[in-house]
Design a protein around this motif. Structure first.
Motif, PDB file in Angstrom:
ATOM      1  N   ALA A 125       0.858  -1.188   0.000  1.00 32.21           N
ATOM      2  CA  ALA A 125       0.000   0.000   0.000  1.00 32.21           C
ATOM      3  C   ALA A 125       0.895   1.238   0.000  1.00 32.21           C
ATOM      4  O   ALA A 125       1.939   1.262   0.646  1.00 32.21           O
ATOM      5  CB  ALA A 125      -0.887  -0.002   1.237  1.00 32.21           C
ATOM      6  N   VAL A 127       0.490   3.882   1.451  1.00 30.98           N
ATOM      7  CA  VAL A 127       0.609   4.386   2.812  1.00 30.98           C
ATOM      8  C   VAL A 127       1.838   3.784   3.483  1.00 30.98           C
ATOM      9  O   VAL A 127       2.608   4.469   4.167  1.00 30.98           O
ATOM     10  CB  VAL A 127      -0.657   4.019   3.622  1.00 30.98           C
ATOM     11  N   VAL A 128       2.053   2.493   3.268  1.00 30.51           N
ATOM     12  CA  VAL A 128       3.204   1.811   3.855  1.00 30.51           C
ATOM     13  C   VAL A 128       4.489   2.308   3.193  1.00 30.51           C
ATOM     14  O   VAL A 128       5.499   2.557   3.860  1.00 30.51           O
ATOM     15  CB  VAL A 128       3.059   0.281   3.700  1.00 30.51           C
ATOM     16  N   VAL A 131       5.356   5.658   4.767  1.00 33.41           N
ATOM     17  CA  VAL A 131       5.972   5.523   6.089  1.00 33.41           C
ATOM     18  C   VAL A 131       7.424   5.095   5.936  1.00 33.41           C
ATOM     19  O   VAL A 131       8.337   5.664   6.543  1.00 33.41           O
ATOM     20  CB  VAL A 131       5.204   4.490   6.948  1.00 33.41           C
ATOM     21  N   THR A 132       7.651   4.088   5.077  1.00 34.40           N
ATOM     22  CA  THR A 132       8.995   3.563   4.868  1.00 34.40           C
ATOM     23  C   THR A 132       9.966   4.647   4.418  1.00 34.40           C
ATOM     24  O   THR A 132      11.065   4.773   4.954  1.00 34.40           O
ATOM     25  CB  THR A 132       8.944   2.473   3.777  1.00 34.40           C
ATOM     26  N   ARG A 134       9.590   7.987   4.502  1.00 28.73           N
ATOM     27  CA  ARG A 134       9.779   9.065   5.480  1.00 28.73           C
ATOM     28  C   ARG A 134      10.910   8.700   6.424  1.00 28.73           C
ATOM     29  O   ARG A 134      11.715   9.549   6.803  1.00 28.73           O
ATOM     30  CB  ARG A 134       8.505   9.258   6.292  1.00 28.73           C
ATOM     31  N   TRP A 135      10.968   7.441   6.806  1.00 34.23           N
ATOM     32  CA  TRP A 135      12.019   6.996   7.717  1.00 34.23           C
ATOM     33  C   TRP A 135      13.376   6.981   7.038  1.00 34.23           C
ATOM     34  O   TRP A 135      14.392   7.298   7.633  1.00 34.23           O
ATOM     35  CB  TRP A 135      11.687   5.612   8.264  1.00 34.23           C
ATOM     36  N   ILE A 136      13.378   6.561   5.794  1.00 33.41           N
ATOM     37  CA  ILE A 136      14.661   6.526   5.078  1.00 33.41           C
ATOM     38  C   ILE A 136      15.244   7.937   5.004  1.00 33.41           C
ATOM     39  O   ILE A 136      16.450   8.132   5.134  1.00 33.41           O
ATOM     40  CB  ILE A 136      14.458   5.926   3.671  1.00 33.41           C
ATOM     41  N   LEU A 244       1.194  11.906   2.013  1.00 32.92           N
ATOM     42  CA  LEU A 244       1.680  11.316   3.261  1.00 32.92           C
ATOM     43  C   LEU A 244       3.162  11.561   3.527  1.00 32.92           C
ATOM     44  O   LEU A 244       3.624  11.326   4.630  1.00 32.92           O
ATOM     45  CB  LEU A 244       1.404   9.809   3.267  1.00 32.92           C
TER      46      LEU A 244
ATOM     47  N   PRO B  25      14.323  -1.397   2.467  1.00 35.28           N
ATOM     48  CA  PRO B  25      13.266  -0.577   3.064  1.00 35.28           C
ATOM     49  C   PRO B  25      12.194  -1.412   3.763  1.00 35.28           C
ATOM     50  O   PRO B  25      11.661  -1.005   4.791  1.00 35.28           O
ATOM     51  CB  PRO B  25      12.667   0.165   1.858  1.00 35.28           C
ATOM     52  N   GLN B  28      13.593  -2.751   7.058  1.00 37.38           N
ATOM     53  CA  GLN B  28      13.623  -1.671   8.035  1.00 37.38           C
ATOM     54  C   GLN B  28      12.324  -1.626   8.832  1.00 37.38           C
ATOM     55  O   GLN B  28      12.335  -1.508  10.053  1.00 37.38           O
ATOM     56  CB  GLN B  28      13.840  -0.364   7.273  1.00 37.38           C
ATOM     57  N   ILE B  29      11.188  -1.761   8.122  1.00 39.32           N
ATOM     58  CA  ILE B  29       9.885  -1.728   8.796  1.00 39.32           C
ATOM     59  C   ILE B  29       9.727  -2.946   9.703  1.00 39.32           C
ATOM     60  O   ILE B  29       9.336  -2.839  10.862  1.00 39.32           O
ATOM     61  CB  ILE B  29       8.745  -1.721   7.745  1.00 39.32           C
ATOM     62  N   PRO B  42      13.734   5.615  13.402  1.00 38.85           N
ATOM     63  CA  PRO B  42      13.822   5.477  11.955  1.00 38.85           C
ATOM     64  C   PRO B  42      15.237   5.093  11.546  1.00 38.85           C
ATOM     65  O   PRO B  42      16.201   5.618  12.098  1.00 38.85           O
ATOM     66  CB  PRO B  42      13.476   6.875  11.446  1.00 38.85           C
ATOM     67  N   GLY B  43      15.353   4.184  10.612  1.00 38.33           N
ATOM     68  CA  GLY B  43      16.673   3.717  10.204  1.00 38.33           C
ATOM     69  C   GLY B  43      16.743   2.215  10.327  1.00 38.33           C
ATOM     70  O   GLY B  43      15.884   1.594  10.949  1.00 38.33           O
ATOM     71  N   ASN B 206      -5.751  -1.493  -0.505  1.00 43.18           N
ATOM     72  CA  ASN B 206      -4.772  -0.408  -0.436  1.00 43.18           C
ATOM     73  C   ASN B 206      -5.366   0.979  -0.662  1.00 43.18           C
ATOM     74  O   ASN B 206      -4.666   1.969  -0.531  1.00 43.18           O
ATOM     75  CB  ASN B 206      -3.657  -0.634  -1.471  1.00 43.18           C
ATOM     76  N   LEU B 227      -3.653   3.864   9.355  1.00 46.16           N
ATOM     77  CA  LEU B 227      -2.196   4.005   9.479  1.00 46.16           C
ATOM     78  C   LEU B 227      -1.779   5.462   9.294  1.00 46.16           C
ATOM     79  O   LEU B 227      -0.954   5.987  10.042  1.00 46.16           O
ATOM     80  CB  LEU B 227      -1.486   3.122   8.449  1.00 46.16           C
ATOM     81  N   GLN B 231      -0.041   7.758  12.053  1.00 45.62           N
ATOM     82  CA  GLN B 231       1.228   8.443  11.822  1.00 45.62           C
ATOM     83  C   GLN B 231       1.124   9.911  12.240  1.00 45.62           C
ATOM     84  O   GLN B 231       2.055  10.465  12.796  1.00 45.62           O
ATOM     85  CB  GLN B 231       1.619   8.357  10.342  1.00 45.62           C
ATOM     86  N   ALA B 245       2.142  -0.698  10.117  1.00 48.72           N
ATOM     87  CA  ALA B 245       2.464  -0.798   8.692  1.00 48.72           C
ATOM     88  C   ALA B 245       2.533  -2.258   8.253  1.00 48.72           C
ATOM     89  O   ALA B 245       2.064  -2.618   7.168  1.00 48.72           O
ATOM     90  CB  ALA B 245       3.786  -0.092   8.404  1.00 48.72           C
TER      91      ALA B 245
END
Lengths: 300, 274
Positions: A125, A127-128, A131-132, A134-136, A244, B25, B28-29, B42-43, B206, B227, B231, B245
């Motif tokens: 998605a 959205v996921v 989020v991913t 944004r963190w990177i 997002l 990536p 990471q999640i 984050p990271g 989705n 989600l 956030q 997530a």
């Protein structure tokens, strides 16, 4: 008997049960007309008014459309969308071609595994994905971590907070989503090219570049058209990722038409203008789809 | 043969590089979702143990249990309705001829290119007039219609390739068009229908924009909207956000891994070539 009945039937076919066809189509058509065709028409109608969503609308004719060209806050998003197409379409296709070239030179084991993994970002998605990424791009995130690790700590940045970097940063997230799809398409295409053609090219002394120009690229033309259509349409429609990650910011540096539709209609009460952006986006998608298919046909 | 060995090594090196790019990536999640909240940031990091309770927290405190319920309701109805409606329509388009058949089909094709952004504003005001914004109907009806466009296009290809002989034999045996469809063509069209079901499932699961516009109450939020909301509210609660997530992505990823070929086939067919 049966044969004669069948022959009689053939003569009637391809008419088949005729009017019955309308009955089979009716339920789908009803839902489709009510939820797609009618709203599309309404959007066109809305776009001819100045309306805040609450009070009485005033007729402005095509003013909302001329504003798409004259108003910088509307022209900007369309330009951003075209820049993003470099990341959403051109880069994934180039990466996909690179891989196709590499793969065309040897037989790869574990193709299913590679295909499954490379395609994976496409099913997540948005959205996921947001989020991913944004963190990177976060200050302590993966990208800055990696830069420090290789001694390029001076290059670390607040990627999504920068006026000049935010747009390409979001674009790269889109590249990540799309490259697997292009690769899978081109891998399938390359597998169907007879190996003799590569061998022949090599016997003629062709290096990798000539081989690519003479064999791979022409053979992959249909797949490139499909990849371009899919990535362009998906890229121009993409609202979730922008909303997002940056919400169009900083400033309006990452605003795109899809975001502008939502922003204007539901956040700042410019419903007529928002509808015009939506229709403009639809026209742009149609036009680019036609251009892509023309480009391909023109070479065949 | 040295050059061929070099080619081989180069090929795998490039492939592995791209696999890493695709997976890091995602890893990471997953690793953040398993870390304790003090450790998570984050990271990319190694999780400090396996903190499965993040998922329980997301389920309860993050309301993901409720969001998943909404998503399941909407998705099941949309997939079922869109599959049945588009199978019926495609049957007519693929096997019958009647006046207006191609014009009507092109109308459906239009639906494949029209972006949601051009529909969502009138849909919102129409639904508000009917008093059905913030109900599941507001999510189900438009998504059914959009999936019907793809489904009709997709299933028509199957029906127009289906064997005329079998259909005619069944007809002569006294089967009417309705039972030919459901007893003969649908059972043998299972692969095509599976593709349609998994693709519609993914799109519906989705979907974000429509839910963002239509839904205002927490109880009606679907997982992507949930989600995004989470956030915005708890951006410091990194481990919980990551767990959320994972909960959003996992159902689609599982279906994707099981039906990988059908999935890819369906998604690549989205570019209409007529």
């Amino acid at each position: 008997m049966a044969n004669r009945a069948r022959a009689a039937y053939r003569r009637r076919a391809p008419g088949e049960p005729r009017a019955l066809g309308y009955l089979y189509i009716a339920p789908a058509l009803l839902v489709f007309v009510a939820m797609v065709i009618v709203p599309l028409g309404q959007s066109v109608w809305y776009s001819l008014f100045n309306w805040d969503g609450l009070s009485v609308a005033t007729w402005v004719g095509v003013d909302n459309y001329t504003a798409l060209f004259s108003d910088p806050t509307l022209r900007g998003p369309f330009l951003h969308a075209l820049v993003l197409l470099v990341f959403y379409a051109l880069l994934p296709i180039s990466l996909g071609l690179l891989l196709a070239v590499v793969m065309s030179r040897v037989r790869v084991r574990g193709l299913t595994f590679f295909r499954t993994v490379l395609f994976l970002p496409q099913v997540l998605a948005m959205v996921v994905v947001a989020v991913t990424w944004r963190w990177i791009y976060a200050p302590t995130g993966l990208l800055n971590q990696a830069l420090r690790l290789v001694g390029l700590g001076g290059l670390t940045a607040s990627w999504l907070g920068s006026f000049s970097l935010a747009l390409p940063a979001v674009g790269v997230a889109g590249t990540w989503v799309g490259f697997g799809l292009c690769m899978v398409l081109f891998l399938a295409g390359v597998q169907t090219v007879p190996r003799e053609r590569y061998e022949a090219a090599r016997l003629d002394g062709a290096g990798p570049w000539q081989e690519f120009r003479a064999v791979t690229l022409p053979a992959l033309r249909p797949q490139i058209a499909v990849a371009a259509t899919l990535t362009i349409v998906a890229g121009l429609r993409n609202f979730d990722l922008i909303y997002l990650t940056t919400a169009g910011g900083p400033g309006t540096s990452t605003a795109v038409p899809a975001y502008e539709v939502y922003h204007r209609a539901f956040e700042i009460g410019q419903v007529g203008s928002a509808a015009a952006v939506g229709i403009g986006l639809t026209v742009l998608i149609f036009a680019l789809t036609v251009v892509v298919s023309r480009l391909v046909e023109g070479h065949e | 043969m040295i050059s061929s060995r070099l080619d081989r090594a180069l090929t795998y090196a490039v492939l592995v590089l791209f696999v890493v790019v695709a997976l890091v990536p995602v890893l990471q999640i997953v690793s953040t979702a398993l870390s304790s909240n003090e450790h998570a940031q984050p990271g990319l990091l190694l999780p400090d143990g396996l903190h499965w309770h993040n998922f329980v927290d997301a389920w309860r405190r993050g309301h993901f249990g409720s969001y998943l319920r909404s998503s399941v309701i909407v998705t099941v109805v949309v997939v079922a309705a869109a599959t049945v409606l588009s199978t019926m329509a495609a049957y007519a388009f693929g096997t019958m001829r009647f006046p207006g058949v191609s014009v009507l089909f092109y109308v459906f094709l239009l639906g494949l290119t029209v972006p949601e952004e051009a529909l969502v504003i009138p849909l919102y005001y129409d639904f508000r007039g009917l008093g059905i914004t913030d109900t599941y109907w507001a999510l189900i009806l438009p998504q059914t219609a959009q999936s019907v466009a793809f489904g009709t296009y997709w299933m028509r290809t199957y029906f127009s390739r289906s064997s005329r002989e079998i259909t005619e034999a069944a007809r002569i045996d006294g089967a009417n068009s309705w039972s030919v469809l459901w007893r003969v063509l649908v059972p043998s069209g299972r692969p095509a229908i599976t593709t349609l079901v998994v693709i519609t499932f993914m799109w519906t699961w989705n979907e974000f924009l429509l839910a963002l516009v239509m839904v205002s109450s927490d109880a009606r939020r679907t997982v992507p909207l949930g989600l995004a909301f989470f956030q915005g509210q708890h951006s410091s609660d990194v481990a919980l956000l990551a767990a959320g997530a994972v909960l959003v992505a996992l159902p689609v990823v599982i279906v994707y891994l099981v039906f990988q070929r059908r999935f890819i086939e369906g998604m690549l067919s989205g570019a209409v070539k007529e």
